[in-house]
Design a protein around this motif. Structure first.
Motif, mmCIF file in Angstrom:
data_model
loop_
_atom_site.group_PDB
_atom_site.id
_atom_site.type_symbol
_atom_site.label_atom_id
_atom_site.label_comp_id
_atom_site.label_asym_id
_atom_site.label_seq_id
_atom_site.Cartn_x
_atom_site.Cartn_y
_atom_site.Cartn_z
ATOM 1 N N THR A 19 32.670 22.726 -2.775
ATOM 2 C CA THR A 19 33.931 23.215 -3.314
ATOM 3 C C THR A 19 33.848 24.709 -3.603
ATOM 4 O O THR A 19 32.762 25.293 -3.653
ATOM 5 C CB THR A 19 34.282 22.477 -4.608
ATOM 6 N N ALA A 20 35.013 25.315 -3.821
ATOM 7 C CA ALA A 20 35.042 26.737 -4.168
ATOM 8 C C ALA A 20 34.251 27.007 -5.441
ATOM 9 O O ALA A 20 33.482 27.973 -5.521
ATOM 10 C CB ALA A 20 36.490 27.191 -4.336
ATOM 11 N N LYS A 25 29.467 29.223 -8.141
ATOM 12 C CA LYS A 25 28.253 28.970 -8.929
ATOM 13 C C LYS A 25 27.014 29.402 -8.146
ATOM 14 O O LYS A 25 26.091 29.998 -8.719
ATOM 15 C CB LYS A 25 28.173 27.485 -9.288
ATOM 16 N N ARG A 26 26.963 29.111 -6.859
ATOM 17 C CA ARG A 26 25.835 29.543 -6.032
ATOM 18 C C ARG A 26 25.743 31.069 -6.032
ATOM 19 O O ARG A 26 24.638 31.631 -6.137
ATOM 20 C CB ARG A 26 26.002 29.012 -4.610
ATOM 21 N N GLN A 74 35.284 28.168 3.788
ATOM 22 C CA GLN A 74 36.022 28.579 2.590
ATOM 23 C C GLN A 74 37.034 29.673 2.930
ATOM 24 O O GLN A 74 37.042 30.219 4.038
ATOM 25 C CB GLN A 74 35.048 29.066 1.527
ATOM 26 N N ASN A 75 37.900 29.997 1.969
ATOM 27 C CA ASN A 75 38.950 30.981 2.205
ATOM 28 C C ASN A 75 38.650 32.297 1.483
ATOM 29 O O ASN A 75 37.637 32.440 0.796
ATOM 30 C CB ASN A 75 40.311 30.416 1.785
ATOM 31 N N TRP A 76 39.592 33.229 1.642
ATOM 32 C CA TRP A 76 39.384 34.558 1.074
ATOM 33 C C TRP A 76 39.449 34.569 -0.447
ATOM 34 O O TRP A 76 38.846 35.426 -1.090
ATOM 35 C CB TRP A 76 40.397 35.548 1.646
ATOM 36 N N ILE A 77 40.161 33.639 -1.051
ATOM 37 C CA ILE A 77 40.185 33.580 -2.512
ATOM 38 C C ILE A 77 38.765 33.373 -3.028
ATOM 39 O O ILE A 77 38.300 34.056 -3.953
ATOM 40 C CB ILE A 77 41.114 32.449 -2.997
#
Length: 410
Positions: A19-20, A25-26, A74-77
């Motif tokens: 998830t985003a 967190k990573r 994932q996206n740019w956000i």
């Protein structure tokens, strides 16, 4: 970050983030590793090969790569938040990662469907890192049409990251028409010669020195967006500058966050109360001016982050739209919001990096403390393009309803 040990191995027995929030967190974990010796590495000034390797091992390099090729999709956000987090550990590495994302996306902006698919599979499958030789303030690289190939040649006095990258984005202009063209080439190409002359006040590990391009040949099929040697521009294709400007905004905020944390930590552990205040305070954390100062800075920083997040959501909607669906007006409004966010990030970031000295005390100026890294990093890159022009763009929109025209900086 140890140079004799690979701290990224800590993720080898973990499932990849999905998830985003898990990816952010990573990124925060990566920032923690980088932050342990950011000052020492800044002073050593060695090319950040191990730092880029850390980004790769953490999976951040392929954050927006296609899932079918091993990327996170994932996206740019999410990408903008990841840049901010990494920059909170090391501003230079946050900048490198942000530039990588923007250059990896560049083919999506103007490339043909075949070029996009090929580029994304290539860099994602191989976990390749992008650098770029694209500085609009220098003379354009000269591009010559040599039949089935293009030849790039010239010199750029500033670039970012190519020395520690796997792939480099070259941009130049045809001598006869002035039309611009870019292509992705291997960074190890023998015609790419690095000047190794980046010796600036801050952002010291970005490898942003000069580069000479000596007869680098690429096939016409690699010329991004060109079909039968012709190129058609769209509003979507002009989103490169806003994308980069918001990259800047987010790593500025990451540096500001780092400065804030460093100041708070020092005050908690070392700042003494003023002995002549007459109120018997036992530590600097009890001083009214210290509490008021941090409260003021934190409020401003939260506000700047909120504005940057709003600009990121707005731009991401365009970047993830169909190419022909983006209008010039949408593009212009996105640029205005980013201009507002960038100027706030710079002003707040520089204020935080400066005022923490007033709140930590004279002993915090010791070189061993290293608080100067935050101001140096922000001051250096915030001169990239005059912030007064960003204020003017917002002012023209507010007063006259005018949207900024696409340029290399807008």
């Amino acid at each position: 970050m140890s140079r004799t040990e690979n701290p990224a191995s800590r993720w080898s027995d973990q499932r990849p983030p999905e998830t985003a929030d898990e990816w952010i967190k990573r990124a925060r974990e990566v920032a923690g590793i980088l932050g342990e010796d950011a000052v020492a590495r800044d002073r050593a000034g060695l090319p950040p090969h191990q730092e880029v390797a850390l980004l790769k091992e953490a999976g951040l390099v392929t954050l927006m790569g296609p899932v079918e090729h091993g990327g996170a999709g994932q996206n740019w956000i999410t990408a903008y938040r990841v840049v901010r987090e990494v920059a909170s550990g090391d501003g230079s590495i946050g900048q490198l990662l942000g530039h990588h994302y923007a250059w990896a996306w560049a083919m999506r902006l103007v490339g043909t469907p075949e070029q996009i698919a090929e580029t994304e599979e290539h860099y994602t499958t191989n976990n390749f890192f992008f650098g770029g030789v694209v500085n609009p303030r220098d003379a354009d690289l000269l591009v010559t049409d040599d039949g089935d190939a293009l030849v790039f040649r010239g010199k750029k006095f500033f670039s970012t990251g190519s020395k520690v990258s796997d792939l480099t984005l070259l941009e130049g202009a045809f001598a006869d028409t002035g039309r611009h063209v870019f292509a992705v080439v291997p960074s190890a190409h023998e015609g790419i010669v690095f000047g190794d002359d980046w010796d600036n006040l801050g952002q010291r590990l970005t490898e942003s020195g000069s580069v000479e391009i000596n007869d680098v040949r690429v096939p016409w099929s690699a010329a991004a967006g060109y079909v039968d040697k012709q190129f058609e521009q769209t509003a979507y294709g002009t989103l490169n500058a806003p994308t980069f400007q918001l990259v800047f905004t987010n790593f500025y905020l990451g540096i500001a966050q780092s400065a804030m944390r460093a100041g708070l930590a020092y005050t908690r552990g070392h700042t003494r109360a003023w002995p002549y205040g007459g109120e018997g305070k036992r530590s600097g954390a009890e001083e009214f001016y210290v509490l008021e100062g941090y409260g003021d800075l934190q409020s401003k920083l939260w506000a700047a982050e909120t504005l940057a997040d709003a600009a990121g959501v707005n731009l991401a909607q365009l970047l993830h739209s169909e190419r022909n669906a983006v209008t010039a007006e949408q593009r212009g409004r996105a640029a205005v919001l980013i201009a507002a966010a960038k100027q706030r990030a710079i002003e707040v970031g520089l204020e935080v990096a400066n005022r923490i000295y007033e709140l930590t005390g004279a002993r915090a100026t010791a070189n061993s403390v290293g608080l100067d890294i935050h101001w140096r990093n922000l001051r250096t890159h915030s001169l990239h393009d005059p912030i007064a022009y960003k204020r003017t763009e917002v002012g023209r929109y507010a007063l006259l309803g005018e949207l900024p025209a696409p340029t290399a900086y807008t």
